[in-house]
Scaffold this motif. Structure first.
Motif, PDB file in Angstrom:
ATOM      1  N   LEU A  43       0.816  -1.214   0.000  1.00 32.84           N
ATOM      2  CA  LEU A  43       0.000   0.000   0.000  1.00 32.84           C
ATOM      3  C   LEU A  43       0.852   1.267   0.000  1.00 32.84           C
ATOM      4  CD1 LEU A  43      -3.007  -0.524   2.457  1.00 32.84           C
ATOM      5  CD2 LEU A  43      -3.099  -0.084   0.001  1.00 32.84           C
ATOM      6  N   VAL A  44       1.868   1.297   0.857  1.00 33.10           N
ATOM      7  CA  VAL A  44       2.695   2.507   0.940  1.00 33.10           C
ATOM      8  C   VAL A  44       3.471   2.709  -0.363  1.00 33.10           C
ATOM      9  CG1 VAL A  44       4.510   3.711   2.220  1.00 33.10           C
ATOM     10  CG2 VAL A  44       2.867   2.293   3.455  1.00 33.10           C
ATOM     11  N   MET A  45       3.946   1.627  -0.960  1.00 31.37           N
ATOM     12  CA  MET A  45       4.650   1.763  -2.239  1.00 31.37           C
ATOM     13  C   MET A  45       3.705   2.240  -3.340  1.00 31.37           C
ATOM     14  SD  MET A  45       7.848   1.230  -1.720  1.00 31.37           S
ATOM     15  CE  MET A  45       8.535   0.985  -3.351  1.00 31.37           C
ATOM     16  N   ARG A  46       2.444   1.862  -3.254  1.00 30.66           N
ATOM     17  CA  ARG A  46       1.472   2.384  -4.222  1.00 30.66           C
ATOM     18  C   ARG A  46       1.291   3.894  -4.041  1.00 30.66           C
ATOM     19  NH1 ARG A  46      -3.224  -2.398  -4.313  1.00 30.66           N
ATOM     20  NH2 ARG A  46      -1.923  -3.943  -5.416  1.00 30.66           N
ATOM     21  N   SER A  47       1.299   4.345  -2.800  1.00 28.90           N
ATOM     22  CA  SER A  47       1.182   5.792  -2.569  1.00 28.90           C
ATOM     23  C   SER A  47       2.410   6.518  -3.119  1.00 28.90           C
ATOM     24  CB  SER A  47       0.992   6.091  -1.079  1.00 28.90           C
ATOM     25  OG  SER A  47       2.186   5.945  -0.338  1.00 28.90           O
ATOM     26  N   ILE A  48       3.570   5.909  -2.968  1.00 27.63           N
ATOM     27  CA  ILE A  48       4.797   6.513  -3.499  1.00 27.63           C
ATOM     28  C   ILE A  48       4.743   6.567  -5.022  1.00 27.63           C
ATOM     29  CG2 ILE A  48       7.299   6.171  -3.747  1.00 27.63           C
ATOM     30  CD1 ILE A  48       7.239   5.030  -0.859  1.00 27.63           C
ATOM     31  N   ALA A  49       4.268   5.481  -5.629  1.00 29.75           N
ATOM     32  CA  ALA A  49       4.151   5.473  -7.089  1.00 29.75           C
ATOM     33  C   ALA A  49       3.272   6.627  -7.575  1.00 29.75           C
ATOM     34  CB  ALA A  49       3.583   4.131  -7.553  1.00 29.75           C
ATOM     35  N   SER A  66       4.164  10.261  -9.799  1.00 33.35           N
ATOM     36  CA  SER A  66       3.545  10.294 -11.134  1.00 33.35           C
ATOM     37  C   SER A  66       3.792   9.018 -11.930  1.00 33.35           C
ATOM     38  CB  SER A  66       4.046  11.520 -11.927  1.00 33.35           C
ATOM     39  OG  SER A  66       3.745  12.717 -11.240  1.00 33.35           O
ATOM     40  N   LEU A  67       3.834   7.897 -11.219  1.00 36.25           N
ATOM     41  CA  LEU A  67       3.916   6.581 -11.841  1.00 36.25           C
ATOM     42  C   LEU A  67       2.557   5.904 -11.730  1.00 36.25           C
ATOM     43  CD1 LEU A  67       7.286   5.467 -10.201  1.00 36.25           C
ATOM     44  CD2 LEU A  67       6.965   5.872 -12.653  1.00 36.25           C
ATOM     45  N   PRO A  68       2.297   4.854 -12.511  1.00 34.96           N
ATOM     46  CA  PRO A  68       1.057   4.092 -12.309  1.00 34.96           C
ATOM     47  C   PRO A  68       1.009   3.541 -10.882  1.00 34.96           C
ATOM     48  CG  PRO A  68       2.101   3.482 -14.382  1.00 34.96           C
ATOM     49  CD  PRO A  68       3.074   4.358 -13.659  1.00 34.96           C
ATOM     50  N   SER A 117      17.365   0.637 -10.880  1.00 38.00           N
ATOM     51  CA  SER A 117      17.933   1.732 -11.671  1.00 38.00           C
ATOM     52  C   SER A 117      16.945   2.887 -11.662  1.00 38.00           C
ATOM     53  CB  SER A 117      18.238   1.267 -13.101  1.00 38.00           C
ATOM     54  OG  SER A 117      17.079   0.729 -13.706  1.00 38.00           O
ATOM     55  N   CYS A 118      17.387   4.047 -12.067  1.00 34.89           N
ATOM     56  CA  CYS A 118      16.631   5.284 -11.906  1.00 34.89           C
ATOM     57  C   CYS A 118      15.222   5.210 -12.498  1.00 34.89           C
ATOM     58  CB  CYS A 118      17.405   6.430 -12.555  1.00 34.89           C
ATOM     59  SG  CYS A 118      16.637   8.040 -12.317  1.00 34.89           S
ATOM     60  N   LEU A 119      14.237   5.595 -11.683  1.00 37.98           N
ATOM     61  CA  LEU A 119      12.845   5.626 -12.128  1.00 37.98           C
ATOM     62  C   LEU A 119      12.657   6.691 -13.217  1.00 37.98           C
ATOM     63  CD1 LEU A 119      11.180   5.441  -8.599  1.00 37.98           C
ATOM     64  CD2 LEU A 119      11.190   3.611 -10.313  1.00 37.98           C
ATOM     65  N   PRO A 120      11.795   6.437 -14.177  1.00 31.35           N
ATOM     66  CA  PRO A 120      11.660   7.362 -15.312  1.00 31.35           C
ATOM     67  C   PRO A 120      11.181   8.757 -14.925  1.00 31.35           C
ATOM     68  CG  PRO A 120       9.936   5.671 -15.351  1.00 31.35           C
ATOM     69  CD  PRO A 120      10.936   5.242 -14.334  1.00 31.35           C
ATOM     70  N   THR A 121      10.410   8.867 -13.854  1.00 36.07           N
ATOM     71  CA  THR A 121       9.887  10.189 -13.471  1.00 36.07           C
ATOM     72  C   THR A 121      10.820  10.936 -12.520  1.00 36.07           C
ATOM     73  OG1 THR A 121       8.633   9.189 -11.650  1.00 36.07           O
ATOM     74  CG2 THR A 121       7.489   9.455 -13.761  1.00 36.07           C
ATOM     75  N   CYS A 122      11.971  10.333 -12.197  1.00 41.34           N
ATOM     76  CA  CYS A 122      12.900  10.965 -11.249  1.00 41.34           C
ATOM     77  C   CYS A 122      14.164  11.479 -11.935  1.00 41.34           C
ATOM     78  CB  CYS A 122      13.276   9.976 -10.141  1.00 41.34           C
ATOM     79  SG  CYS A 122      11.894   9.552  -9.058  1.00 41.34           S
ATOM     80  N   LEU A 123      14.095  11.598 -13.237  1.00 48.61           N
ATOM     81  CA  LEU A 123      15.239  12.078 -14.000  1.00 48.61           C
ATOM     82  C   LEU A 123      14.798  13.263 -14.847  1.00 48.61           C
ATOM     83  CD1 LEU A 123      18.193  11.096 -14.289  1.00 48.61           C
ATOM     84  CD2 LEU A 123      17.489   9.908 -16.379  1.00 48.61           C
ATOM     85  N   LYS A 124      15.378  14.410 -14.572  1.00 46.38           N
ATOM     86  CA  LYS A 124      15.048  15.598 -15.339  1.00 46.38           C
ATOM     87  C   LYS A 124      15.691  15.534 -16.727  1.00 46.38           C
ATOM     88  CE  LYS A 124      14.843  18.456 -11.161  1.00 46.38           C
ATOM     89  NZ  LYS A 124      15.468  19.578 -10.429  1.00 46.38           N
ATOM     90  N   GLU A 125      15.133  16.304 -17.643  1.00 45.80           N
ATOM     91  CA  GLU A 125      15.658  16.326 -19.006  1.00 45.80           C
ATOM     92  C   GLU A 125      17.124  16.758 -18.994  1.00 45.80           C
ATOM     93  OE1 GLU A 125      14.613  18.270 -23.385  1.00 45.80           O
ATOM     94  OE2 GLU A 125      13.269  18.578 -21.662  1.00 45.80           O
ATOM     95  N   GLY A 126      17.970  15.978 -19.643  1.00 51.02           N
ATOM     96  CA  GLY A 126      19.393  16.288 -19.699  1.00 51.02           C
ATOM     97  C   GLY A 126      20.181  15.789 -18.508  1.00 51.02           C
TER      98      GLY A 126
END
Length: 370
Positions: free
Chosen positions: A197-203, A207-209, A338-347
């Protein structure tokens, strides 16, 4: 409504909250915006751990659910710790777990030593006082020197998933500790479900599913740790480098800490590096981010240093015994972090290389124990 917030200096916090239009009641500041939390925790005078009503995450209203998820993530971004209230784990279950834990540690030493922890790959069994020395160091010799000079003043019992094909839990005999095994098999299952449940809240908060992490944590590669801190001469805890548990971060995704009323857990303000009491609040669970979740999020979420010392303002000759239960949540053993897709800024590039869960955790454990 944003998260509540526990201040370590109520009077100063009260004057601060007046300036920021917050409301103070019994040391709890109810913040009106998440931006206020970011401002507040940067000062030791007003630093505290947010309190989030996690019951709202179970709401059928998507907006309420998302707002709660963002409160949790904001706490982890700024502090790395949060108190979760209305978490759904029954008080009776927690009380019984503490009761059964105490009964185990009250057993004769020879009964406990027969169940001794033996291998970091297993991470199961009884750990005697002085055998573990938690620290941020990864150098085996440095840790050995620290252990010899200032060992952690605690004993523990480590429990893993009971169906593991390779590593078996080291259960006491039923006649020695009636109900111990059934109690903690059930508690382990309950904590895993709460972890999901807590990991779902983190997702959602990142801004992840919502179910993004589900298939990455379902193997229950966790560790349930029962802890007993014996009463001790207070002077020993105040010697340089000494503590019931030295300053450290945890290794996995999250840690759930169930505290008794004694206190002594302290959390470092990541902005100033000063330690503050994580005062026990009845009806809450203390939750903190571990190193693997910090790596997963490219340090968007903080894995914060913490320790266990004499309770605040304790000036008596003997520091009383303390109990706690920690549930160390981990990704699946073979998961590649490895790095989550929403935690990496452009560049931006990931800060860390990909690491496998089991490899990382076993390496940290091997260095921690003698």
């Amino acid at each position: 409504m944003a998260a509540r917030y526990l201040s370590t200096t109520t009077l100063r916090a009260a004057s601060y909250s007046s300036a920021r239009s917050s409301r103070v009641e019994y040391g709890i500041i109810r913040l009106r915006s998440l931006a206020t939390l970011a401002e507040t925790v940067r000062s030791d005078a007003t630093f505290g751990i947010p309190v989030v009503d996690f019951g709202k995450f179970k709401s059928n209203d998507p907006a309420t659910k998302l707002a709660t998820a963002k409160e949790v993530v904001d706490a982890f971004k700024e502090v790395g710790f949060v108190y979760l209230s209305n978490h759904g784990i029954q008080d009776e279950k927690i009380t019984n777990a503490f009761k059964k834990s105490k009964q185990f540690f009250d057993l004769p030493e020879e009964k406990k030593v027969a169940l001794a922890w033996e291998d970091p790959r297993s991470n199961r069994g009884y750990v005697q006082k002085g055998r573990e020395r938690v620290t941020q160091s990864s150098d085996a010799q440095e840790i050995a020197n620290l252990r010899a000079k200032a060992p952690d003043y605690k004993e523990s019992m480590e429990i893993g998933r009971d169906w593991d094909a390779t590593w078996k839990n080291r259960w006491p005999q039923e006649q020695d500790a009636p109900g111990f095994k059934t109690t903690f098999l059930d508690f382990f299952k309950t904590c895993h479900e709460f972890h999901t449940l807590v990991m779902r809240s983190i997702a959602l908060g990142l801004s992840l599913p919502e179910t993004f992490f589900d298939d990455k944590i379902q193997e229950q590669y966790h560790n349930l740790r029962l802890l007993a801190y014996p009463s001790i001469d207070t002077r020993l805890l105040k010697e340089e480098g000494s503590a019931r548990a030295g300053a450290h971060s945890d290794y996995g995704t999250l840690t759930f800490v169930f505290q008794d009323s004694v206190g002594g857990l302290e959390v470092q303000n990541p902005h100033t590096k000063q330690f503050h009491a994580a005062t026990p609040i009845p009806g809450t669970i203390v939750v903190n981010v571990g190193d693997l979740l910090a790596r997963w999020s490219n340090d968007v979420l903080r894995s914060t240093l913490h320790r266990v010392v004499a309770p605040p303002a304790h000036n008596k000759p003997v520091t009383p015994a303390r109990q706690s239960i920690a549930f160390f949540c981990n990704p699946n053993g073979g998961a590649e972090i490895s790095c989550l897709p929403t935690c990496l800024k452009e560049g931006e590039k990931p800060k860390y290389p990909t690491v496998q869960t089991e490899e990382y955790i076993v390496g940290r454990l091997r260095a921690t124990y003698d």
